[in-house]
Structure formats: structure tokens, C-alpha cells
Write an enzyme that holds these catalytic residues in place. Sequence first.
Site, mmCIF file in Angstrom:
data_model
loop_
_atom_site.group_PDB
_atom_site.id
_atom_site.type_symbol
_atom_site.label_atom_id
_atom_site.label_comp_id
_atom_site.label_asym_id
_atom_site.label_seq_id
_atom_site.Cartn_x
_atom_site.Cartn_y
_atom_site.Cartn_z
ATOM 1 N N GLY A 137 0.823 -1.191 0.000
ATOM 2 C CA GLY A 137 0.000 0.000 0.000
ATOM 3 C C GLY A 137 0.862 1.248 0.000
ATOM 4 O O GLY A 137 1.981 1.241 0.505
ATOM 5 N N SER A 138 0.337 2.339 -0.564
ATOM 6 C CA SER A 138 1.031 3.621 -0.500
ATOM 7 C C SER A 138 0.840 4.227 0.892
ATOM 8 O O SER A 138 0.090 3.716 1.715
ATOM 9 C CB SER A 138 0.494 4.561 -1.576
ATOM 10 O OG SER A 138 0.803 4.049 -2.852
ATOM 11 N N GLY A 139 1.546 5.336 1.129
ATOM 12 C CA GLY A 139 1.435 6.002 2.421
ATOM 13 C C GLY A 139 2.619 5.736 3.328
ATOM 14 O O GLY A 139 2.676 6.256 4.446
ATOM 15 N N HIS A 140 3.567 4.905 2.843
ATOM 16 C CA HIS A 140 4.750 4.575 3.639
ATOM 17 C C HIS A 140 6.012 5.193 3.039
ATOM 18 O O HIS A 140 7.122 4.767 3.361
ATOM 19 C CB HIS A 140 4.921 3.059 3.720
ATOM 20 C CG HIS A 140 3.712 2.326 4.185
ATOM 21 N ND1 HIS A 140 3.157 2.545 5.430
ATOM 22 C CD2 HIS A 140 2.925 1.393 3.588
ATOM 23 C CE1 HIS A 140 2.094 1.758 5.574
ATOM 24 N NE2 HIS A 140 1.931 1.058 4.469
ATOM 25 N N HIS A 176 -0.102 0.902 9.696
ATOM 26 C CA HIS A 176 -1.378 1.380 9.164
ATOM 27 C C HIS A 176 -2.241 1.927 10.290
ATOM 28 O O HIS A 176 -3.457 2.050 10.142
ATOM 29 C CB HIS A 176 -2.127 0.253 8.457
ATOM 30 C CG HIS A 176 -1.278 -0.480 7.477
ATOM 31 N ND1 HIS A 176 -0.619 -1.638 7.798
ATOM 32 C CD2 HIS A 176 -0.958 -0.178 6.205
ATOM 33 C CE1 HIS A 176 0.083 -2.034 6.734
ATOM 34 N NE2 HIS A 176 -0.109 -1.170 5.771
#
Lengths: 332, 332
Positions: B53-56, B218
Site C-alpha cells: 500500500g502507498s502512504g509509507h 497502518h
Amino acid sequence: MKKIINAPEDVVREALRGVERAHPELTVDHANRVVARGDAPVSDKVGLISGGGSGHEPMHGGFVGPGMLDAACAGEVFTSPTPDQMLAATKQVDGGAGVLHIVKNYTGDVLNFEMAADLARAEGIEVEAVVIDDDVAVQDSTYTAGRRGVGGTVLVEKLCGAAAEERRSLADVAQLCRDVNASVRSMGIALTSCTVPAAGKPTFELAEDEMEVGIGIHGEPGRERRKLGTAHEIAAALVDPVAQDLALENGDRVLAFVNGMGGTPLIELYLLFDEVGALLDERGVTIERSLVGPYITSLEMAGASVTLLRLNDDLVRLWDAPVKTPGLRWGA
Amino acid sequence: MKKIINAPEDVVREALRGVERAHPELTVDHANRVVARGDAPVSDKVGLISGGGSGHEPMHGGFVGPGMLDAACAGEVFTSPTPDQMLAATKQVDGGAGVLHIVKNYTGDVLNFEMAADLARAEGIEVEAVVIDDDVAVQDSTYTAGRRGVGGTVLVEKLCGAAAEERRSLADVAQLCRDVNASVRSMGIALTSCTVPAAGKPTFELAEDEMEVGIGIHGEPGRERRKLGTAHEIAAALVDPVAQDLALENGDRVLAFVNGMGGTPLIELYLLFDEVGALLDERGVTIERSLVGPYITSLEMAGASVTLLRLNDDLVRLWDAPVKTPGLRWGA
């Protein structure tokens, strides 16, 4: 105030211990709060120092190393270092070719660096000082007569650091510094405030739907408060005044630097960078080099700034030259 | 929600355009959301891919380049990429020596990478997959059977990337990957939540005097909520379980990685690093290499994690080997 600290008054002192522990290639003079290259002074190389209040990391201590600064002195958070600190840094990095002081234009920094330069000269060290004032947002401000020094400082430190490695003279490196300062402009926005540890509460308040356009890196006011816009609108609010002030024209080549103020994630900075690029495309301006990330921050403030530097072949070469610091690192 | 975006549904797509614009040495396949080395596939080199997932950010797209990943595929924020994306990345980087999938242990990632590996093998590509599960905080969790993959992933990608550059075989690089995963442990804390753009509100709530110990990347729950402690207490809450799980002993050598979750300034991370170092000193454990900064983040979450990797001479050499990616860059 939610911070990973022990006591507000110990933040800078303890963080410098961490810098020393993490980067054995640097030395930390804890009494003077000076971070320096482990091999300082470098013989016959112009020594470059900068410094200022803490809270803008990785600037300046994270930019110490081959190809960039020889030393940096750290004040308390958002507070100028003292002339004594700057003098200690100057003496530490003088390898016989003189020392350049790179000074962000804030009243305390300017006065204290002037005094340090006088003291160093009295000890026989050749010193030149250049004041960086690239922020187009406001003319005078809370802490400044004239424009503030912001993102352009990062680029100045890299470019002058490379020139010093080439063993250019103090006069030449200082002239390059002035030339770069004349070719670089910046402006930033804030979405949130930040909290100075010693204050314990946010520096200012912004409503949930507001942004501060033209923010300073200490949370000082900018041009206006506006409704929070889209990334496209934010990019325009930053690129237009910067490009206009720099008189960018069709065919110009730039280094585009999208800086994070601390609390804005990288995914947003890249999104903003794309918007900045699209606006420069429209103007016929080519991005030849780029930098995206949190390099001159305001603690945990959410926001970003845009810095544009007009490039020429010499600057491109100096930008590409090797650099080895905790914050910027590439090449041999 | 205060973010520099246009519309929540466009964040990942538009950020990838910015990555493409800022890093001409990389290619971006927008249809498949794959960031790859511009020179992929590299002949006779094991191809390394990861994704999630993106966001890291900068993980994983910011770790693409010589000496690290050959490609990374980006899901929506905190959402696994699809098997199709992973298959496209696998095909793009296969230079004839096979492809290693580096998979963080989250159920969606694991299932989708398994499917992608099957599809790639059906097309004649040799694929090995290693699941990273270095988070000691919880055994099972919201998104995971078994331990989660967190900060150790960054180190795995660097070390295996260096081994692949040495033209080690797929079997050897995969074994190294398993060995590193067995030698690395992590744990994190959160001081604040983060806000997924599509959700528009914080993932969880924490009181002004609370921290979440053992947080997931997350925002998924950790071990417990506790009163916000000092940096010294936070360091102990992270180092003790990690060192115990890794069975660190007097005389051991480690790489110590203090990671920022996104919203915590670098000055706090260095302060925490010093506390971590002091605790390791007490245990007779030597920090031989270090990494301090936001490398595997959770959007704008305030918090930090500690990752310790037991070192040997081979790992030190692989760590020091050149790497040239947007997020990690040093050497030739």
C-alpha cells in the site's frame, strides 16, 4: 505537547548526542554546539560554516560533510546561536584559505555572525559572509529586516560546498554564494502550526479549513490566510510569485525544490512537485534538476515550500558534484 | 483533513507523476503503478521487487535504483497492490536470473504476491518470495496472520539489493533475505494517528497524554496504550522487547535504525537514537552502522520505531555497498 523528548530544555543538547552517535564521520563540540567534519580543518580549502536556530533539521548540522558545510552551529530551537559558537566553528574549519559564513537573513543570526566574523578577523582568520534572503513572501517580518532566508539556503550550501572542494578562492566562493542567492527564490505555505518545546503550545492557530500563504520557517506570518486550496491552487500560489520575482522566461532552466516543512508526508510533496512541474511547463521553463523532501523544516509543521533556482552549466556541474552528509548524499 | 492534495481518489496516481518528473532515472508505468529502474531489466542480475500500500514513502518506490530494488508497485493508500501489478513488475525486471519478491507480512500482500508468483512462473520466470515479519509488537493483528513486516523491510531491500548487484544467484539472494529477516526485529510507538485521504478522518484517536506502544504502520493497534513517556522511557519500551526477541548479548554488533513515522521531526529522532544507543551500551551491544530518519512511514503519523539488525562482516559490506535511489543514496 506530544513529543519524543525528555525535558524541553534538553532537546538540542540531547539531539546533538544522537547526531554524534549516528555519524562517526562527524565531530560534535558539545560545549559550543558545533557539528563539524571529522577531518576539519581541510588544508587550503575554504571552510564553509552556517548555523541558526534548531528545529529546521536536517539543516544545518545534517549538511556537514565533504562537498557541503565544514561545520554548523546550533542554537536553541528557533533561536540564534551566539557569536562565541560561530567563532568556535570558524576557528575549527579554517584550513588557511579563509572561511565563508552562510547566514540566513534573520536579525539575530546576522548580528551574531557579524560579531563572530569580527572576532575571527581579529585572530587573523580571513572571513567573508553572505546573507541569504530568498523568501519572496514578505519584505520585512517578525524576525527580519528585508527578506527571510529559507529554502535557497540548502541549495547555496550544496553549490558553494562543491566550489570549495574545487579549491576555489574565498573571494570566488563568496561571489558564487551571492550569485546563487540572486538566482534563487522561495515561498511556502503552512497547513498547521508547530510547537516549540520550550513554549509547550502551538506558535499560532489555523482553522481546519485555512492555510497560511507565505509562512516563515519559525511560524511567523506570511502574506495572508486563505481557505485551504487544492494542490493545484497551492502550487500556483507558490510558483507564480517565485517565477515572477525571478523573472523566469520561456527557455529558462531551473532546479526545482519542493520542501516539506516537517509534518507533510512525502506522497503529498511528490504530488505538489508534479503540479509545480506542470506550471513550469506552461511557462516554457525546464526542470533540469530537482529535490523533493523535508530539508529545511519547522519542527512538525504541515506545509511545503517551493524554491526555484535559475541554472547555468556551472551550477549544474556543482550540483552534481559528490556530497556526503547525513542529509544530502550522492556521488563518490 | 488538511492535506496538499487535489482529490482523495487521485493521490497515488498524481504522486506517481511527481516521482516520474523528479527522477528521470526511473520509469513509471502508470497503468500498473510500477516504479522501475530506467535500465530494467538488468541482464543476468536477480531482479528485486517489492510493493504494498502507498502512504509509507519513501518505501517502496523511493528505494528503486541500482543497489536496491529493481521495481516497486504501489497500491492505494494502505491497500495492497493487485497480482496484475506485481506480475507486470516481475516481467519488467526479469533479466534472466530470476526475480525475488520481498513481501511484507500483511494478508493482502502475501496472497497477491503468491498469485503473481504463480502467474510469473507460468510464463517461465523463476520467482522466489520471502515474507518479512520483523515486528515483535503483536503476534497476529488486524491485517496479519503472524508478525507484521515493518522497518526490517528497508534493511532487507538494501542488503539484498547489494547482493543482487554482486550477481549472486536467486537462491543465494533469497537465502540472504531469509537470513536477514531472521536477524532483524522492530517495534514502534505512535503519538498521533494519521488520516487516510479516502477516509477523511483519523484512523484512531489517542488522548493528549497517551501513546500507542507497538503501533502498526497502518495505525493498527499495538500492545497497549500508555501514558506518554519520556524519550528515555520510550526507548526502553522499544529496545527491550526487540533486544530480548533478538536474544542480543554482550559483544553483539548491530545496525540500529530509528525510523520516523512521518510527523515526528528529525531532532526528536536523533534524541531517541541517543537513548537507544545508551541502552545498547548498557547491554554491551555495539552499534556498527546506523540509520536515522523517516524511511517507512505512516503518512503524517507522529511516532517512531526502532529496528535492530544483528550484523556480521558480510552484512556490513553489503550495507556499505553503493546505492542510488531517491530515498537511500551513497557510494559510487
